[in-house]
Design an enzyme around this catalytic site. Sequence first.
Site, mmCIF file in Angstrom:
data_model
loop_
_atom_site.group_PDB
_atom_site.id
_atom_site.type_symbol
_atom_site.label_atom_id
_atom_site.label_comp_id
_atom_site.label_asym_id
_atom_site.label_seq_id
_atom_site.Cartn_x
_atom_site.Cartn_y
_atom_site.Cartn_z
ATOM 1 N N HIS A 505 13.225 22.118 61.149
ATOM 2 C CA HIS A 505 12.067 21.303 61.265
ATOM 3 C C HIS A 505 11.343 21.181 59.896
ATOM 4 O O HIS A 505 11.266 20.093 59.354
ATOM 5 C CB HIS A 505 10.873 22.161 61.960
ATOM 6 C CG HIS A 505 9.546 21.360 61.906
ATOM 7 N ND1 HIS A 505 8.998 20.704 63.116
ATOM 8 C CD2 HIS A 505 8.757 21.402 60.968
ATOM 9 C CE1 HIS A 505 7.916 19.968 62.478
ATOM 10 N NE2 HIS A 505 7.532 20.805 61.424
ATOM 11 N N GLU A 506 11.235 22.363 59.042
ATOM 12 C CA GLU A 506 10.846 22.095 57.920
ATOM 13 C C GLU A 506 11.739 21.478 56.730
ATOM 14 O O GLU A 506 11.254 20.838 55.764
ATOM 15 C CB GLU A 506 10.434 23.554 57.306
ATOM 16 C CG GLU A 506 9.428 24.521 57.783
ATOM 17 C CD GLU A 506 8.150 23.716 58.141
ATOM 18 O OE1 GLU A 506 7.909 22.672 57.222
ATOM 19 O OE2 GLU A 506 7.557 23.899 59.081
ATOM 20 N N HIS A 509 11.267 17.891 56.856
ATOM 21 C CA HIS A 509 10.008 17.309 55.942
ATOM 22 C C HIS A 509 10.774 17.121 54.520
ATOM 23 O O HIS A 509 10.535 16.095 54.096
ATOM 24 C CB HIS A 509 8.986 18.486 55.874
ATOM 25 C CG HIS A 509 7.905 18.280 57.007
ATOM 26 N ND1 HIS A 509 7.364 17.351 57.347
ATOM 27 C CD2 HIS A 509 7.720 19.541 57.658
ATOM 28 C CE1 HIS A 509 6.503 17.680 58.485
ATOM 29 N NE2 HIS A 509 6.933 18.788 58.647
ATOM 30 N N HIS A 512 12.850 14.099 54.345
ATOM 31 C CA HIS A 512 11.970 12.876 54.144
ATOM 32 C C HIS A 512 11.683 12.420 52.729
ATOM 33 O O HIS A 512 11.610 11.440 52.337
ATOM 34 C CB HIS A 512 10.750 13.198 55.047
ATOM 35 C CG HIS A 512 9.701 11.937 55.152
ATOM 36 N ND1 HIS A 512 8.365 12.096 55.715
ATOM 37 C CD2 HIS A 512 9.958 10.684 55.168
ATOM 38 C CE1 HIS A 512 7.833 10.835 55.705
ATOM 39 N NE2 HIS A 512 8.644 9.940 55.494
HETATM 40 ZN ZN LIG Z 1 5.890 20.330 60.003
#
Ligand SMILES: [Zn+2]
Length: 714
Positions: A505-506, A509, A512
């Site tokens: 998940h991190e 980021h 992105h």
């Molecule tokens: Zn997050």
Amino acid sequence: MRTLFLFGASALALSAPMTDTLAKTAAPAAKAPAASDNPLLAKWTGPFEGVPPWDKMQPSLFPAAFAAAMAETRAEIHKIRDNPAPATFANVNEAMQLAGQTMNRLFSLWGVQVSNESNAEVQAIDKEWSPKLAGFFDEFNLDPKLFQRHKDVYDKRASLKLTPAQLRIVERDYEGFVRRGALLDPAAKAQVTQMNQDLSAAFSDFSAKVLADEETWIVVDKKEDLAGLPDSFVASLKQAAEERKLPGKWAIVNTRSSVDPFLDASTNRALREKVWRAFVNRGDNGDANDTNATIVKILKLRADRAKLLGFKNHAWYRMDDTMAKDPAKAMDLMMRVWGPAVARVKEEVADMQAIADREGAKITIEPWDYGFYSEKVRKAKYDLDAAEIKPYLELNNIMQGAFYAAGRLYDLDFKENTGAVPVFDPNVRTFVVTDKRDGSNVGLFYFDGYARSGKRSGAWMTTYRSQQGLGGEQNVLASNNNNFVKGGAGEPTLITLDDATTLFHEFGHAIHYFLQDVYYPALGETPRDFVEYPSQVNENWLLTRDVLDKYARHYKTGEPMPQALVDKIEKSSTFNQGYSTVAYLSSAIVDMKLHDRAAPVTDPDAFEKATLAELGMPKEMVMRHRLPQFNHLFADDGYSAGYYSYLWSETMDADTWAAFEEAGSPWDKPTADKFRKVLLSTGNQTDRAEAYRAFRGRDPDVKALLKKRGFPTD
Ligand SMILES: [Zn+2]
């Protein structure tokens, strides 16, 4: 979770990262004499267009650095404001994006000091400076002459032959000023300024209190009280005790990363209850660290501020620049999922109760039993034991798996260079990021993986510097921050499936930001309810066969995860989704109801209780974040009236994963390319809902999310 800047710097265009070129044009006059040799103010040097000087960071250097950076930024902005030439896009909107470079660098350092390396000294500085910095930004947000310059450009925007991106910036800048109070009379402006400063102080107060409660622990004296716990976890508890000068004992620190594994595995029910109570009552013990009064103060200030700024309430104010815009739209989505999720919890509890009964436990399932008995259900229903998975999830291997997926999907390459650049803790690792297609430099990835005292709980991502084209292309410095419990001396760090998911998940980021390709930094940051989308989508690749085969290898034997175990994991993918959905949604719904109302709540505990009762919260579980410890809402304005964003983003996530499934493979290159080109690399250059439609040909369909969680779709 993810944080960017701590002081609402986004209120101005000051979240723009530095560029070498333009730092040179900054007004030189404003530096305080003592500041000239303050290492926190210096331009970053070294490879990658300069890296943060973590080796020189000391809390005591910050106050003077803040003062000097404020003076420098003020001079830069006044120059833009007082420019006698007619206002243009270039001398107003563009110039503002290039101002404040020193302050941006300083905030990158301060963010780490507060979140990763906090202590009493840091907290005292935070307490003193947060309100001052909030006031500093308001000085510009509410400056009538600066607003007039923006309004001049805005009023004649139709005749300026602006590109669509420029026009978008002009309109967003103007609307931002208005939203923050630029149209108010001087007396009302002074009130807004005071409220923002008071809020800042209250946020610092809240975080410090929660952190203090998270730094408490429960001591275990007797070995038999550790029954059921895996050896590696017992070793980490022993180490935690040693760090607290309790040799020969074990310490369960009051953070999620220690509490959850304990609740899942401990056979000592009384101790489970004790540990659970300590954790869910963080900030709610009627002592010096009780946060209820702080919350009341925050809610009152927020309500008053929203009213003054012309909004119906804080939720409408905070959602003005989001995809959802209207609180009711967010509530509709949440309530669409709430019913099926609660129904699933009832089934989960019935399964657990049946096992407890069969074992003759003579208990009724309570919240401190949920983790423990759900593990038993997992074993019984899916023959799956979390302890069976863990030896295959070695932290370093899983990181390599995340790198592999990013390489295959988006052509990003990661090579470790730990030791080549400064870090703020000896355990922080660094990786050079390049574009595989042409070998060009993308940036640097910092990984701060382990829990330690002074580091906030949870997991988050930050950029120390983001990509932008304006002023010269610059590479990205992005970090991931987790709280994995480090294996004992000489032992590998084995993580749970949840932890591995958080890591992906991190890392999503970070991807992105690594893929961002925008010219104007003002169009870099995406709306809050889009932000969690790239990160949630990235979680999907963890359980792909290729990643598991290559990276989920037994830490001792190096054997890949057996197919039978993979099948069991896949089969159980919707397991306990009732619990996790309700834990999250109850927090998100309470957040929205708390902020979308006319009169501010004066008794948070009572409000929480009444709202949950009205919703029909299952009594066997609690919110993921109860109000007294809800950092997302009260450590800053960040996710207030915005915790729904995760669900909003997840709706897009599930629907995007469905696009890969429809294409026939999670590695389908045309789909990955389109996803990167239309959604990941474009920042906020266009309306994100339009961008999504360009990717998928339609709006996201919530059915994909319901299906993914194993809920009925009709
Ligand atoms: Zn997050």
